[in-house]
Design a protein around this motif. Structure first.
Motif, mmCIF file in Angstrom:
data_model
loop_
_atom_site.group_PDB
_atom_site.id
_atom_site.type_symbol
_atom_site.label_atom_id
_atom_site.label_comp_id
_atom_site.label_asym_id
_atom_site.label_seq_id
_atom_site.Cartn_x
_atom_site.Cartn_y
_atom_site.Cartn_z
ATOM 1 N N PHE A 86 0.822 -1.197 0.000
ATOM 2 C CA PHE A 86 0.000 0.000 0.000
ATOM 3 C C PHE A 86 0.866 1.261 0.000
ATOM 4 O O PHE A 86 0.623 2.202 -0.774
ATOM 5 C CB PHE A 86 -0.928 0.006 1.220
ATOM 6 N N LEU A 87 1.876 1.285 0.850
ATOM 7 C CA LEU A 87 2.724 2.478 0.925
ATOM 8 C C LEU A 87 3.459 2.698 -0.386
ATOM 9 O O LEU A 87 3.652 3.839 -0.819
ATOM 10 C CB LEU A 87 3.721 2.330 2.082
ATOM 11 N N SER A 88 3.858 1.618 -1.020
ATOM 12 C CA SER A 88 4.547 1.739 -2.297
ATOM 13 C C SER A 88 3.629 2.352 -3.354
ATOM 14 O O SER A 88 4.023 3.249 -4.102
ATOM 15 C CB SER A 88 5.025 0.351 -2.727
ATOM 16 N N LYS A 89 2.421 1.874 -3.403
ATOM 17 C CA LYS A 89 1.448 2.393 -4.370
ATOM 18 C C LYS A 89 1.130 3.858 -4.054
ATOM 19 O O LYS A 89 1.097 4.702 -4.960
ATOM 20 C CB LYS A 89 0.170 1.554 -4.310
ATOM 21 N N LEU A 90 0.925 4.145 -2.772
ATOM 22 C CA LEU A 90 0.636 5.520 -2.376
ATOM 23 C C LEU A 90 1.799 6.439 -2.739
ATOM 24 O O LEU A 90 1.595 7.544 -3.257
ATOM 25 C CB LEU A 90 0.374 5.565 -0.860
ATOM 26 N N GLY A 91 3.003 5.952 -2.506
ATOM 27 C CA GLY A 91 4.176 6.758 -2.816
ATOM 28 C C GLY A 91 4.280 7.053 -4.299
ATOM 29 O O GLY A 91 4.589 8.172 -4.706
ATOM 30 N N ARG A 92 3.990 6.064 -5.106
ATOM 31 C CA ARG A 92 4.053 6.284 -6.554
ATOM 32 C C ARG A 92 3.039 7.341 -6.972
ATOM 33 O O ARG A 92 3.352 8.260 -7.735
ATOM 34 C CB ARG A 92 3.804 4.982 -7.305
ATOM 35 N N ASN A 93 1.828 7.216 -6.454
ATOM 36 C CA ASN A 93 0.787 8.168 -6.839
ATOM 37 C C ASN A 93 1.139 9.586 -6.422
ATOM 38 O O ASN A 93 1.012 10.524 -7.220
ATOM 39 C CB ASN A 93 -0.545 7.765 -6.185
ATOM 40 N N ILE A 94 1.561 9.754 -5.184
ATOM 41 C CA ILE A 94 1.805 11.107 -4.694
ATOM 42 C C ILE A 94 3.073 11.676 -5.315
ATOM 43 O O ILE A 94 3.139 12.863 -5.634
ATOM 44 C CB ILE A 94 1.864 11.125 -3.156
ATOM 45 N N THR A 95 4.067 10.834 -5.520
ATOM 46 C CA THR A 95 5.288 11.318 -6.164
ATOM 47 C C THR A 95 4.979 11.838 -7.569
ATOM 48 O O THR A 95 5.482 12.892 -7.982
ATOM 49 C CB THR A 95 6.337 10.199 -6.229
ATOM 50 N N LEU A 96 4.138 11.095 -8.283
ATOM 51 C CA LEU A 96 3.785 11.548 -9.629
ATOM 52 C C LEU A 96 2.996 12.861 -9.573
ATOM 53 O O LEU A 96 3.256 13.777 -10.365
ATOM 54 C CB LEU A 96 2.968 10.472 -10.339
ATOM 55 N N SER A 97 2.086 12.956 -8.644
ATOM 56 C CA SER A 97 1.337 14.200 -8.494
ATOM 57 C C SER A 97 2.277 15.355 -8.157
ATOM 58 O O SER A 97 2.132 16.475 -8.671
ATOM 59 C CB SER A 97 0.276 14.066 -7.390
ATOM 60 N N ALA A 98 3.250 15.071 -7.298
ATOM 61 C CA ALA A 98 4.220 16.109 -6.934
ATOM 62 C C ALA A 98 5.010 16.540 -8.161
ATOM 63 O O ALA A 98 5.260 17.747 -8.363
ATOM 64 C CB ALA A 98 5.159 15.589 -5.844
ATOM 65 N N ALA A 99 5.377 15.581 -8.984
ATOM 66 C CA ALA A 99 6.134 15.920 -10.200
ATOM 67 C C ALA A 99 5.292 16.794 -11.123
ATOM 68 O O ALA A 99 5.784 17.782 -11.696
ATOM 69 C CB ALA A 99 6.563 14.641 -10.920
ATOM 70 N N GLU A 100 4.036 16.461 -11.268
ATOM 71 C CA GLU A 100 3.155 17.270 -12.113
ATOM 72 C C GLU A 100 3.029 18.683 -11.543
ATOM 73 O O GLU A 100 3.003 19.670 -12.293
ATOM 74 C CB GLU A 100 1.772 16.602 -12.207
ATOM 75 N N ALA A 101 2.966 18.756 -10.211
ATOM 76 C CA ALA A 101 2.873 20.073 -9.574
ATOM 77 C C ALA A 101 4.133 20.886 -9.855
ATOM 78 O O ALA A 101 4.057 22.069 -10.209
ATOM 79 C CB ALA A 101 2.661 19.909 -8.071
ATOM 80 N N VAL A 102 5.291 20.258 -9.708
ATOM 81 C CA VAL A 102 6.552 20.959 -9.959
ATOM 82 C C VAL A 102 6.579 21.480 -11.398
ATOM 83 O O VAL A 102 6.999 22.608 -11.661
ATOM 84 C CB VAL A 102 7.747 20.021 -9.695
ATOM 85 N N CYS A 103 6.126 20.664 -12.326
ATOM 86 C CA CYS A 103 6.128 21.072 -13.734
ATOM 87 C C CYS A 103 5.174 22.237 -13.991
ATOM 88 O O CYS A 103 5.255 22.889 -15.039
ATOM 89 C CB CYS A 103 5.731 19.896 -14.634
ATOM 90 N N HIS A 104 4.260 22.447 -13.070
ATOM 91 C CA HIS A 104 3.337 23.570 -13.236
ATOM 92 C C HIS A 104 3.681 24.700 -12.264
ATOM 93 O O HIS A 104 2.797 25.452 -11.833
ATOM 94 C CB HIS A 104 1.890 23.106 -13.036
ATOM 95 N N ASN A 105 4.977 24.788 -11.941
ATOM 96 C CA ASN A 105 5.484 25.909 -11.143
ATOM 97 C C ASN A 105 4.878 25.983 -9.753
ATOM 98 O O ASN A 105 4.777 27.074 -9.183
ATOM 99 C CB ASN A 105 5.224 27.231 -11.875
ATOM 100 N N MET A 106 4.468 24.853 -9.227
ATOM 101 C CA MET A 106 3.941 24.859 -7.867
ATOM 102 C C MET A 106 5.105 24.607 -6.918
ATOM 103 O O MET A 106 5.796 23.590 -7.020
ATOM 104 C CB MET A 106 2.869 23.771 -7.731
ATOM 105 N N GLY A 107 5.350 25.515 -6.009
ATOM 106 C CA GLY A 107 6.448 25.373 -5.059
ATOM 107 C C GLY A 107 6.117 24.389 -3.959
ATOM 108 O O GLY A 107 4.976 23.922 -3.840
ATOM 109 N N GLY A 108 7.122 24.091 -3.150
ATOM 110 C CA GLY A 108 6.920 23.118 -2.088
ATOM 111 C C GLY A 108 5.835 23.542 -1.110
ATOM 112 O O GLY A 108 4.970 22.735 -0.747
ATOM 113 N N ASP A 109 5.876 24.783 -0.675
ATOM 114 C CA ASP A 109 4.871 25.239 0.293
ATOM 115 C C ASP A 109 3.475 25.142 -0.306
ATOM 116 O O ASP A 109 2.531 24.689 0.356
ATOM 117 C CB ASP A 109 5.151 26.696 0.699
ATOM 118 N N GLU A 110 3.382 25.549 -1.570
ATOM 119 C CA GLU A 110 2.082 25.522 -2.224
ATOM 120 C C GLU A 110 1.563 24.099 -2.340
ATOM 121 O O GLU A 110 0.385 23.819 -2.088
ATOM 122 C CB GLU A 110 2.226 26.153 -3.619
#
Lengths: 130, 130, 130, 130
Positions: A86-110
């Motif tokens: 479960f943690l592995s799957k969750l990590g993959r999902n959130i990591t990908l979402s984080a990457a998409e956020a970074v690509c859209h200029n979303m900073g860490g705090d945001e």
DNA sequence: GTGGTCTAGACCACG
DNA sequence: GTGGTCTAGACCACA
């Protein structure tokens, strides 16, 4: 609890059902031990085939969200800590979402604020009936 | 940058490619303006059909991650803030992950720490170009 | 490898298929990496619906006996040591069989000899094509 | 002797009853000539329908584990050597278990040791009446 | 070509 | 009443 499905969505209907039921459990609209509608009943209510509902229930069962009780049908299961899978799957999902956020200029705090809001949206519904 | 595909994964190959390229852009391994390999070249390198690569590139183009240049092929696009569509999709994904976390007895602090770690895993891969 | 199904058997057809394929893998008639027939092909060969074959393949996949490769269909998986779940299930099955044997006046030596013969029947087929 | 049923188990309740009674007979917790509770009594004790208990008793009767006495109800039968049907069924079960073991990299010695332990678990529960 | 999804309806096992 | 199984045929996604 009211479920909504969108037959135009790319996500299969059974997956939409699965997701909404997980959201319902997390939000407290479905409580531990509560029985879900029978596959035939829910299918009729939603205007879909009961096999599709059955597939959603099977997925939820395999993931541990519900148990199939021979006498009561599908019942919301007791919550348990997630395993490594479960943690592995969750990590993959959130990591990908984080990457998409970074690509859209979303900073860490945001990003973190966004995640916090999402978490509140899920958990804060407890007790609410809407 | 090396891409890994798993033909036995439930996720379609084109989606795996799309995801890894997004992760590569976010992590700085693919920089703005950098050209991606041609679909035939990448397909041959990975041992997959170039139509599959093309489908991944089309998806990336539709989402604004890359632009198609007539002479250079696929090129990493300039980063832009996400629109309502993007935020809506991101919200759905993270909300669902949050719900799954809640169902597995993960508290708010734990979930936020997990998200922060995922974000660092993405962004920390850049040298220090952010 | 030839599969036989018996529509009169109490065991569901998909379970019969699952069992015979497990026997085939253990006996070496199906080797690691070998592709199984497509669900539609096997269904047609056996005169059953392809959905039934699909259910058998899904069960085998969930138990780790086969992997679903996007390009090759169902493929015999690499053997791995069984986890606690597997040993628990195996223990329940064999313990029950042992109890049935005891109730039929089968002594310990006789039971062990019977198990040894069953094991040889499975494993000794390796190399044979019958 | 205490029986435990799990309404969430994949195995039907009547089959769980049947199995546990067989284990009880083999382990000496139920002795030859001993009367089982009435179907209504056992059903009430376990909180299940007496028809379910009746179905378990019928199965046990058909397999020769119990006999129906007009006045005493269900009574544990005298042990008799198994016929061809029994040996055939036992062989199928253990052969399948052996195949599953082989697929999980369990060697012959390991499998035999496992079977011996299962047999001891069954038979060792008797005081020393064998 | 492959498997996955969805529908529809029949029959059965279970409780 | 419940879910499970099997059939049959359609459409789609993937490669």
């Amino acid at each position: 609890m009211i479920l909504q499905i969108d037959t135009q969505d790319a996500l299969p209907i059974y997956a939409q059902l699965r997701d909404q039921i997980v959201l319902g459990i997390a939000g407290g609209r479905l409580e531990q031990g509560e029985a879900l509608p029978s596959v035939r009943r829910l299918g009729a209510d939603l205007g879909i085939n009961f096999h599709t509902v059955s597939k959603a229930y099977t997925a939820l069962h395999d993931e541990g969200y519900i148990v199939m009780d021979r006498r009561r049908g599908a019942v919301v299961a007791r919550r348990t800590a997630g395993g490594a899978d479960f943690l592995s799957k969750l990590g993959r999902n959130i990591t990908l979402s984080a990457a998409e956020a970074v690509c859209h200029n979303m900073g860490g705090d945001e990003f973190m604020a966004f995640c916090a809001e999402c978490y509140r949206n899920v958990n804060g519904e407890k007790g609410d009936s809407s």
